[in-house]
Structure formats: structure tokens, C-alpha cells
Design a protein around this motif. Structure first.
Motif, PDB file in Angstrom:
ATOM      1  N   GLU A 179      -9.057   0.106   4.647  1.00 47.61           N
ATOM      2  CA  GLU A 179      -8.422   1.421   4.789  1.00 47.61           C
ATOM      3  C   GLU A 179      -7.043   1.282   5.434  1.00 47.61           C
ATOM      4  N   GLY A 180      -6.094   2.059   4.936  1.00 43.57           N
ATOM      5  CA  GLY A 180      -4.738   2.041   5.471  1.00 43.57           C
ATOM      6  C   GLY A 180      -3.859   0.936   4.919  1.00 43.57           C
ATOM      7  N   THR A 181      -4.235   0.335   3.801  1.00 40.99           N
ATOM      8  CA  THR A 181      -3.440  -0.739   3.212  1.00 40.99           C
ATOM      9  C   THR A 181      -2.193  -0.167   2.553  1.00 40.99           C
ATOM     10  N   PRO A 182      -1.026  -0.765   2.771  1.00 43.48           N
ATOM     11  CA  PRO A 182       0.195  -0.295   2.088  1.00 43.48           C
ATOM     12  C   PRO A 182       0.046  -0.396   0.573  1.00 43.48           C
ATOM     13  N   PRO A 183       0.617   0.549  -0.166  1.00 43.79           N
ATOM     14  CA  PRO A 183       0.446   0.533  -1.641  1.00 43.79           C
ATOM     15  C   PRO A 183       0.927  -0.752  -2.298  1.00 43.79           C
ATOM     16  N   MET A 184       1.963  -1.387  -1.759  1.00 38.63           N
ATOM     17  CA  MET A 184       2.480  -2.603  -2.375  1.00 38.63           C
ATOM     18  C   MET A 184       1.490  -3.765  -2.272  1.00 38.63           C
ATOM     19  N   LEU A 185       0.625  -3.752  -1.257  1.00 42.44           N
ATOM     20  CA  LEU A 185      -0.307  -4.856  -1.038  1.00 42.44           C
ATOM     21  C   LEU A 185      -1.681  -4.623  -1.659  1.00 42.44           C
ATOM     22  N   ILE A 186      -1.897  -3.460  -2.254  1.00 41.90           N
ATOM     23  CA  ILE A 186      -3.227  -3.146  -2.787  1.00 41.90           C
ATOM     24  C   ILE A 186      -3.672  -4.135  -3.865  1.00 41.90           C
ATOM     25  N   PRO A 187      -2.859  -4.445  -4.902  1.00 46.58           N
ATOM     26  CA  PRO A 187      -3.346  -5.409  -5.917  1.00 46.58           C
ATOM     27  C   PRO A 187      -3.634  -6.789  -5.339  1.00 46.58           C
ATOM     28  N   ILE A 188      -2.781  -7.242  -4.406  1.00 40.45           N
ATOM     29  CA  ILE A 188      -2.972  -8.576  -3.838  1.00 40.45           C
ATOM     30  C   ILE A 188      -4.253  -8.633  -3.010  1.00 40.45           C
ATOM     31  N   LEU A 189      -4.468  -7.601  -2.181  1.00 40.23           N
ATOM     32  CA  LEU A 189      -5.657  -7.592  -1.332  1.00 40.23           C
ATOM     33  C   LEU A 189      -6.939  -7.491  -2.163  1.00 40.23           C
ATOM     34  N   ILE A 190      -6.888  -6.714  -3.237  1.00 42.35           N
ATOM     35  CA  ILE A 190      -8.085  -6.613  -4.093  1.00 42.35           C
ATOM     36  C   ILE A 190      -8.427  -7.971  -4.691  1.00 42.35           C
ATOM     37  N   ILE A 191      -7.406  -8.716  -5.135  1.00 43.04           N
ATOM     38  CA  ILE A 191      -7.648 -10.048  -5.704  1.00 43.04           C
ATOM     39  C   ILE A 191      -8.193 -10.996  -4.640  1.00 43.04           C
ATOM     40  N   ILE A 192      -7.595 -10.956  -3.441  1.00 40.39           N
ATOM     41  CA  ILE A 192      -8.028 -11.852  -2.369  1.00 40.39           C
ATOM     42  C   ILE A 192      -9.460 -11.541  -1.952  1.00 40.39           C
ATOM     43  N   GLU A 193      -9.780 -10.255  -1.775  1.00 41.87           N
ATOM     44  CA  GLU A 193     -11.133  -9.885  -1.356  1.00 41.87           C
ATOM     45  C   GLU A 193     -12.161 -10.180  -2.445  1.00 41.87           C
ATOM     46  N   THR A 194     -11.768 -10.057  -3.696  1.00 37.62           N
ATOM     47  CA  THR A 194     -12.694 -10.389  -4.783  1.00 37.62           C
ATOM     48  C   THR A 194     -12.981 -11.885  -4.799  1.00 37.62           C
ATOM     49  N   ILE A 195     -11.932 -12.693  -4.617  1.00 39.77           N
ATOM     50  CA  ILE A 195     -12.131 -14.144  -4.566  1.00 39.77           C
ATOM     51  C   ILE A 195     -13.003 -14.520  -3.378  1.00 39.77           C
TER      52      ILE A 195
END
Length: 227
Positions: free
Chosen positions: A132-148
Motif C-alpha cells: 500500500e502507498g506504492t508510487p505509480p511509477m514503481l507499481i509494475p516493477i514491484l509487482i514483478i519483484i513480488e511475483t518472482i
């Protein structure tokens, strides 16, 4: 012919038949079953006390929905401890030094916890992929990292158990070989290395029990996230 240090981790064969199944069945033949008498012997009493303490410790932070896993987690804990301890005996084989076997333990249970989370609370399960509270620019990167990081969990479980047991067995073999060679050349040094070997063996006994506990503990934490 010069043998490799890693030959001890190869699955034993007899007449071309792998004996992995026999090694996996051995713990269930060694562990005693509770009897129908009013009083048990000391070993059965100690075994029951250990199982009760372990079950309470593991399932203390888990919701009531996860209590159905108590029998499986406790059985897996005893099974891994027995396999790890049997591997420290001479002329035996440690099945848990095989990454394929550890992955076969970790992957189905991890996948079951993920499926339970997606079925019972899908919003909460998918919420782990994006803090929660993730900046919009980092959303795709964080989703990939958390999925991995989610899909690498069973691999981390299997590699952790395999690496710790393999490293300990290699150290024991190296120090034992050095002690045998130094016995005729430098007896004083050989006595020192034999003491070191004894202490390392005690450490490996502790590692065998701790790694089995850590393996089941991490699986219970994955279950806690999805119940």
C-alpha cells in the motif's frame, strides 16, 4: 580410481534398483507408535511431549482455519528430523541432500497454501504483490519483484535444506580424512582434529534438527499469510 567427495550424495543402487524408496520408508519403521496401555514408556512419553510442544509453537500465530494442517506439519517435521539424523550414521544415505526430494516436499505444500489464499481471500492474496502507498511509477516493477519472490519460495526452501546438510557432510568427511592421514604423521594434530570432528558432529546433529524445524516453520508462515 579416485572417488569424488560428492559420491556420498548419490542415490544408492542395488542390482540397478535405486534404494531411495527404502530410505524414505525407514523413518516410519523406526518411530514407535503409541500403545494402548495406560502408561507409556519414557521414550513414547518424551516423543508425545515433543510433538505437543512443537505443534503449539508452530500453530500459535495461525488462525483456526489452518489447524487442519497440524497433522501434516507434525508428520513432516518428524520425517525430516529422522532422515537428517539417519544420514549422520556410518554407511547410510541422506535422502534430504537431494534437491529434487526437498523440492518435492516444498512445492506441493507451498502451492496448496497459495491456492487456499486465492480461494478464501483473493483480495488479500493479491494484495501481497503490491504494498500500500506504492508510487505509480514503481507499481509494475514491484509487482514483478513480488511475483518472482512468491514463486522462488519453494526453491529457497529446498536449496536451504540441501545446502546446509551437504555442507555439513562435506566438512565431516574432509576433517575425518585429514584426521586419518595425520594420525601416522602428526599424532598431536590428529588428536586436535579428532576433537574438532567430534564437535562438528554434535553441531551437525543440531543442524539436522534445526533445519527440519525451519523448513516446517517457513511453510507454516506461508500458511499464515493465506488463512
Amino acid at each position: 580410481m579416485t572417488l569424488s567427495l560428492f559420491d556420498q550424495f548419490m542415490s544408492p543402487m542395488f542390482l540397478g534398483v535405486p534404494l531411495m524408496a527404502l530410505a524414505l520408508l525407514l523413518p516410519w519403521l523406526i518411530l514407535p507408535k503409541p500403545c494402548h496401555r495406560w502408561l507409556n514408556n519414557r521414550f513414547l512419553t518424551l516423543q508425545g511431549w515433543f510433538i505437543n510442544i512443537f505443534t503449539k509453537q508452530i500453530f500459535l500465530p495461525i488462525n483456526l482455519g489452518g489447524y487442519y494442517w497440524a497433522v501434516m506439519f507434525t508428520s513432516l517435521m518428524l520425517f525430516l528430523i529422522t532422515l537428517n539424523m539417519l544420514g549422520l550414521l556410518p554407511y547410510t544415505f541422506t535422502p534430504t541432500t537431494q534437491l529434487s526430494l526437498n523440492m518435492a516436499f516444498a512445492t506441493p505444500i507451498w502451492l496448496a497454501t497459495v491456492i487456499i489464499g486465492l480461494r478464501n481471500q483473493p483480495t488479500h492474496a493479491f494484495g501481497h504483490l503490491l504494498p500500500e502507498g506504492t508510487p505509480p511509477m514503481l507499481i509494475p516493477i514491484l509487482i514483478i519483484i513480488e511475483t518472482i519472490s512468491l514463486f522462488i519460495r519453494p526453491l529457497a526452501l529446498g536449496v536451504r535444506l540441501t545446502a546446509n546438510l551437504t555442507a555439513g557432510h562435506l566438512l565431516i568427511q574432509l576433517i575425518a580424512t585429514g584426521t586419518f592421514v595425520l594420525l601416522s604423521l602428526m599424532p598431536a594434530v590428529a588428536v586436535f582434529t579428532s576433537i574438532l570432528l567430534f564437535l562438528l558432529t554434535l553441531l551437525e546433529v543440531a543442524v539436522a534438527m534445526i533445519q527440519a524445524y525451519v523448513f516446517v516453520l517457513l511453510l507454516s508462515l506461508y500458511l499464515q499469510e493465506n488463512t
